[in-house]
Write an enzyme that holds these catalytic residues in place. Structure first.
Site: not given
Ligand SMILES: Cc1cc2nc3c(=O)[nH]c(=O)nc-3n(C[C@H](O)[C@H](O)[C@H](O)COP(=O)(O)OP(=O)(O)OC[C@H]3O[C@@H](n4cnc5c(N)ncnc54)[C@H](O)[C@@H]3O)c2cc1C
Length: 309
Positions: A131, A134-135
């Protein structure tokens, strides 16, 4: 019988948990295999509003969970293995146990496609990232040669964004033309800081022994020739995979598996709402996921109120 079940404890799921908990709906929030979601895999989050010095990803997600629990959210370690959304109450199987719920908020996130080459996993967070937004601004990448792998719109966006910080951005693509839209491709290739490396794949990220990225080993897919390109960072932009397999055939999705939203956070099934990266292939940020989690919670709350649950 639950009023609200939330699948996922990333930014989307935990924000939905805060809102539904404050509405006295006592949501059951299921963590899946990655409690705290993707953000727990990064050390410093510099663009989440409210933290002028940045905040550790794990710390931010722990705080969000505590905030949700303070208002009565029931956060439980568990993975949803199956769902039946054909009628309400919806039926879920969570680690083998049945759970019934009046409404469901899906916030299951998306994973990044990996290159699957030596050095990639070992050097994640040590120069390998998925990303640029992000980084990209991290000190380790400033005024350094960087590599972006991919040829689609995302790769072009990442490469263009990185030109703000990098000395040079090498765009490595397995073909001799970009897959991205014409306007995006033209803009990318016109940028003097971006140097395309055509017909090439990364076969190794160097240097695991030094515990940091120093370069990539490249192979030309047409000639078979190999060479090493020095760089301080590798940004992999070859696509994402939404965690939505579970809902196939029950909810509308686009060709890549992202759940499609109707009005607000509503899916095609009344009472099922969606938030975060599992339905967003455009923004994919912590703050946008949190915003969508808030919207899904308000939609679920209004749905329950209107159906007198
Ligand atoms: C290395 C890295 C760095 C990042 N840095 C930044 C940053 O600096 N700033 C920024 O804004 N964004 C950053 N991002 C992006 C950000 O992390 C994502 O946009 C954000 O986490 C999305 O949130 P979400 O809740 O949609 O999904 P996620 O954070 O992916 O969470 C998904 C959740 O669903 C759960 N899940 C999945 N399947 C199931 C199931 N079958 N049953 C129960 N639970 C389940 C998982 O365990 C998890 O808890 C970064 C991403 C990465 C990989």
């Amino acid at each position: 019988m639950e009023k609200v079940v939330i699948i996922g404890t990333g930014c989307a799921g935990l924000t939905a948990a805060i809102y539904t908990a404050r509405a006295n709906l006592e949501p059951l929030v299921l963590t899946g295999a990655m409690p705290g979601g993707l953000l727990t895999t990064t050390s410093i989050v510099e663009n989440y509003p409210g933290f002028p010095q940045g905040i550790d990803g794990y710390e931010l997600m722990t705080a969000m969970q505590k905030q949700a629990e303070r208002f009565g959210a029931k956060v439980k370690f568990g993975t949803v293995e199956a769902v039946d959304l054909s009628r309400r109450p919806f039926k879920l199987t969570v680690d083998g146990d049945p759970v019934e719920t009046q409404t469901l908020i899906i916030a299951s996130g998306a994973g990044h496609k990996h290159l699957g080459v030596p050095g990639e996993d070992t050097l994640e967070k040590k120069g390998v990232t998925y990303c640029a937004t992000c980084d990209g601004a991290l000190p380790m990448f400033r005024n350094q040669p960087l590599v972006v792998v991919g040829g689609g719109d995302s790769a072009c966006e990442e490469a263009t964004y990185l030109t703000r910080f990098a000395s040079t951005v090498y765009l490595i693509h397995r073909r001799d033309t970009l897959r991205a839209s014409k306007i995006m491709a033209d803009r990318t290739l016109a940028n003097p800081k971006i140097k395309p490396v055509w017909d090439s794949v990364v076969t190794e990220v160097l240097d695991a022994k030094q515990d940091k990225v120093t370069g990539v080993r490249l192979k030309n897919v047409k000639t078979g020739a190999e060479n090493v390109l020095e760089c301080a960072g590798v940004f992999v932009a070859i696509g994402h995979v939404p965690n939505t397999q579970l809902f196939k055939g029950q909810l509308d999705m686009d060709d890549n598996g992202y759940i499609t939203r109707r009005e607000g956070s509503q899916t095609g099934v009344a009472g099922v709402f969606v938030a975060g990266d599992c339905s967003d292939h455009v923004y994919r940020q912590a703050i946008t996921a949190a915003g969508m989690g808030c919207a899904a919670a308000i939609d679920a709350e209004r749905f329950l109120a209107s159906s007198n649950q």
